[in-house]
Scaffold this active site. Structure first.
Site, PDB file in Angstrom:
ATOM      1  N   SER A 144     110.231  65.861  36.974  1.00 58.07           N
ATOM      2  CA  SER A 144     110.527  65.633  38.384  1.00 58.07           C
ATOM      3  C   SER A 144     109.984  66.749  39.269  1.00 58.07           C
ATOM      4  O   SER A 144     108.789  66.972  39.345  1.00 58.07           O
ATOM      5  CB  SER A 144     112.044  65.454  38.558  1.00 58.07           C
ATOM      6  OG  SER A 144     112.368  65.040  39.856  1.00 58.07           O
ATOM      7  N   ASP A 177     108.120  64.174  45.555  1.00 66.25           N
ATOM      8  CA  ASP A 177     108.142  65.175  44.498  1.00 66.25           C
ATOM      9  C   ASP A 177     107.228  64.727  43.369  1.00 66.25           C
ATOM     10  O   ASP A 177     106.545  63.694  43.471  1.00 66.25           O
ATOM     11  CB  ASP A 177     109.570  65.442  44.006  1.00 66.25           C
ATOM     12  CG  ASP A 177     110.170  64.251  43.270  1.00 66.25           C
ATOM     13  OD1 ASP A 177     109.692  63.114  43.478  1.00 66.25           O
ATOM     14  OD2 ASP A 177     111.135  64.447  42.511  1.00 66.25           O
ATOM     15  N   ASP A 205     107.426  63.304  40.512  1.00 65.17           N
ATOM     16  CA  ASP A 205     107.489  61.985  39.859  1.00 65.17           C
ATOM     17  C   ASP A 205     107.782  60.857  40.833  1.00 65.17           C
ATOM     18  O   ASP A 205     107.974  59.712  40.421  1.00 65.17           O
ATOM     19  CB  ASP A 205     108.502  61.984  38.715  1.00 65.17           C
ATOM     20  CG  ASP A 205     109.945  61.995  39.184  1.00 65.17           C
ATOM     21  OD1 ASP A 205     110.211  62.585  40.252  1.00 65.17           O
ATOM     22  OD2 ASP A 205     110.806  61.440  38.482  1.00 65.17           O
ATOM     23  N   ASP A 252     110.329  60.157  43.029  1.00 63.68           N
ATOM     24  CA  ASP A 252     111.633  59.563  43.332  1.00 63.68           C
ATOM     25  C   ASP A 252     112.395  60.326  44.411  1.00 63.68           C
ATOM     26  O   ASP A 252     113.493  59.941  44.784  1.00 63.68           O
ATOM     27  CB  ASP A 252     112.492  59.396  42.069  1.00 63.68           C
ATOM     28  CG  ASP A 252     112.869  60.712  41.407  1.00 63.68           C
ATOM     29  OD1 ASP A 252     112.469  61.791  41.904  1.00 63.68           O
ATOM     30  OD2 ASP A 252     113.569  60.671  40.375  1.00 63.68           O
TER      31      ASP A 252
END
Length: 449
Positions: A102, A241, A243, A245
């Site tokens: 993430s 960010d 990834d 999400d």
């Protein structure tokens, strides 16, 4: 039962240190394949990843473990976490895997799992996978070994889905948008999608090299985005960010609009449309100003523990459709099954277009209460938080804030950190009390470690 590996957001840690090793990922892939095979003789599993260099290694290890258990594997390549969730549903797979840490730097990596309906695995399945990890590694008979194939049009499928979440009449003609992709999984999809909707797009953070993910960019470091919006004269900025999400936005003056303010904008618009149902769900970290704004609107507001899985749980239990975190995890459950930063950004932009107002104008209706968070690196964070002297100072801070604010002291669920947050009507009080509690935490480290 206590989980050994799964945290609030999958399994995460430093690359090369157990369990974030190729050996563990091989075993994890097999364990998941075995658990899935109890329900489906030859399960199909999708694997997506962000852009960090260790993703190549872990992708291969997971693939091998799954194939050894007899599962079929579909490789998506770089793909935002919510894209994997969507494709797991649309391709009728039995599970999806995301290789990502993430918002963390490239030295970290992790694994997230999605069920067949594109939601995070429930506790029972995670515990079953952990139990299977203890079994000796074995391979099914040769004729039962799974096959792997790459899905070449995965990005295009997800892009079209994102566009389908807004009305056909919606477009971004005449809008200049700066898009910061954090050198992560959205680096191709997001700029292309906003361009297809008619926006003039200035893309930054869109040149991943495997090592620069989240480095001084993206939703956790939006200063570059703010500066670029001002320098280019753009109408607004959007930051994702690593990834894809988490979402933060920036108005035309470079002012950051965080997750709480974005939830306010959406709640206001959805309430007016009759689309908002159930409570708006935030977390312990949601600014008190959001709670006050919902009260003025007549919308119920709930808080959960930090973590989008807890927000999701509360929304499901109370038939809600909108919730999220200050960090920018936003759940629009009448459109997607998990936090999706691209879809959330589209929802905000559609709300702005519907109201004919700028991002800054829409955010002004919510007055944030001064809030400060100090993150303290800590090993054994849970023990430090429970230290008697820390608890004594915490009680003192709570008594000072009675009726005037809130304090949150908690170990991070994703990093070796203790987060100290104080919220009050006056910034001077916030600064004094957050410093006092942070000092107590630092002093306890020597005693507890």
């Amino acid at each position: 039962m206590h989980k050994r590996y799964f945290g609030t957001d999958g399994i995460r840690g430093h690359v090369g240190k157990w369990p974030i090793t190729a050996e563990f990922m091989l075993k994890l892939g097999r364990a998941m394949g075995v658990v899935l095979a109890r329900e489906e003789s030859q399960p199909i599993v999708l694997i997506g990843k962000d852009t960090r260099i260790s993703g190549y290694m872990f992708e291969s290890a997971l693939e091998a473990g799954l194939l050894a258990a007899g599962a079929e594997v579909r490789l998506l390549g770089p793909m935002p976490t919510p894209g994997v969730a969507y494709l797991t549903r649309s391709m009728r797979a039995d599970a999806g895997i995301v290789i990502s840490a993430s918002h963390n730097p490239h030295q970290d990596n992790g694994i997230k799992f999605f069920s067949a309906i594109g939601e995070k695995l429930d506790d029972a399945v995670e515990l079953a996978i952990e139990a299977e990890l203890d079994a000796p590694f074995s391979t099914v008979e040769s004729e039962a070994i799974g096959k792997a194939m790459r899905i070449e049009d995965a990005s295009a499928r997800y892009l079209e889905f994102c566009k389908s979440t807004v009305s056909r009449s919606f477009n971004l003609h005449g809008v200049h948008v700066v898009v910061d992709c954090a050198h992560g999984a959205t680096y191709q999809i997001a700029p292309n999608m906003f361009s297809e909707l008619g926006a003039k797009v200035t893309a930054i953070g869109n040149r991943p090299d495997g090592l620069n993910i989240n480095r001084d960019c993206g939703s956790t470091s939006p200063a570059t985005l703010s500066r670029t919006v001002i320098e280019t004269g753009a109408d607004l900025g959007i930051a994702f960010d690593g990834d894809g999400d988490r979402l933060q936005m920036v108005d035309s003056s470079g002012q950051i609009i965080d997750g709480d303010e974005l939830l306010y904008i959406l709640a206001l618009d959805w309430h007016a449309q009759g689309r908002l149902r159930g409570p708006l769900v935030g977390t312990l970290m949601s600014n008190f100003g959001l709670e006050q704004a919902m009260a003025a609107l007549g919308v119920p507001f709930m808080r959960t523990k930090v973590g989008d899985r807890y927000v999701m749980q509360a929304l499901r239990e109370h038939d809600g459709v909108l919730g999220g975190e200050t960090s920018g995890h936003i759940l629009c459950l009448d459109r997607v099954s998990t936090g999706d930063a691209i879809v959330s950004a589209l929802q905000v932009l559609e709300a702005l277009a519907r109201g004919g107002r700028s991002l800054a104008e829409c955010a002004t209706g919510m007055r944030k209460v001064p809030q400060t968070t100090i993150n303290i690196q800590a090993t054994g964070a849970a023990r430090i938080v429970e230290d008697a002297e820390v608890q004594q100072v915490l009680a003192h801070v709570q008594s000072r804030l009675a009726g005037q604010g809130r304090v949150v002291l908690r170990p991070s669920g994703t990093e070796p950190l203790i987060r100290v947050t104080v919220e009050a009507r006056e910034q001077d009080m916030v600064t004094e009390l957050v410093g006092e509690l942070a000092d107590a935490v630092r002093a306890a480290q020597g005693r507890v470690s």
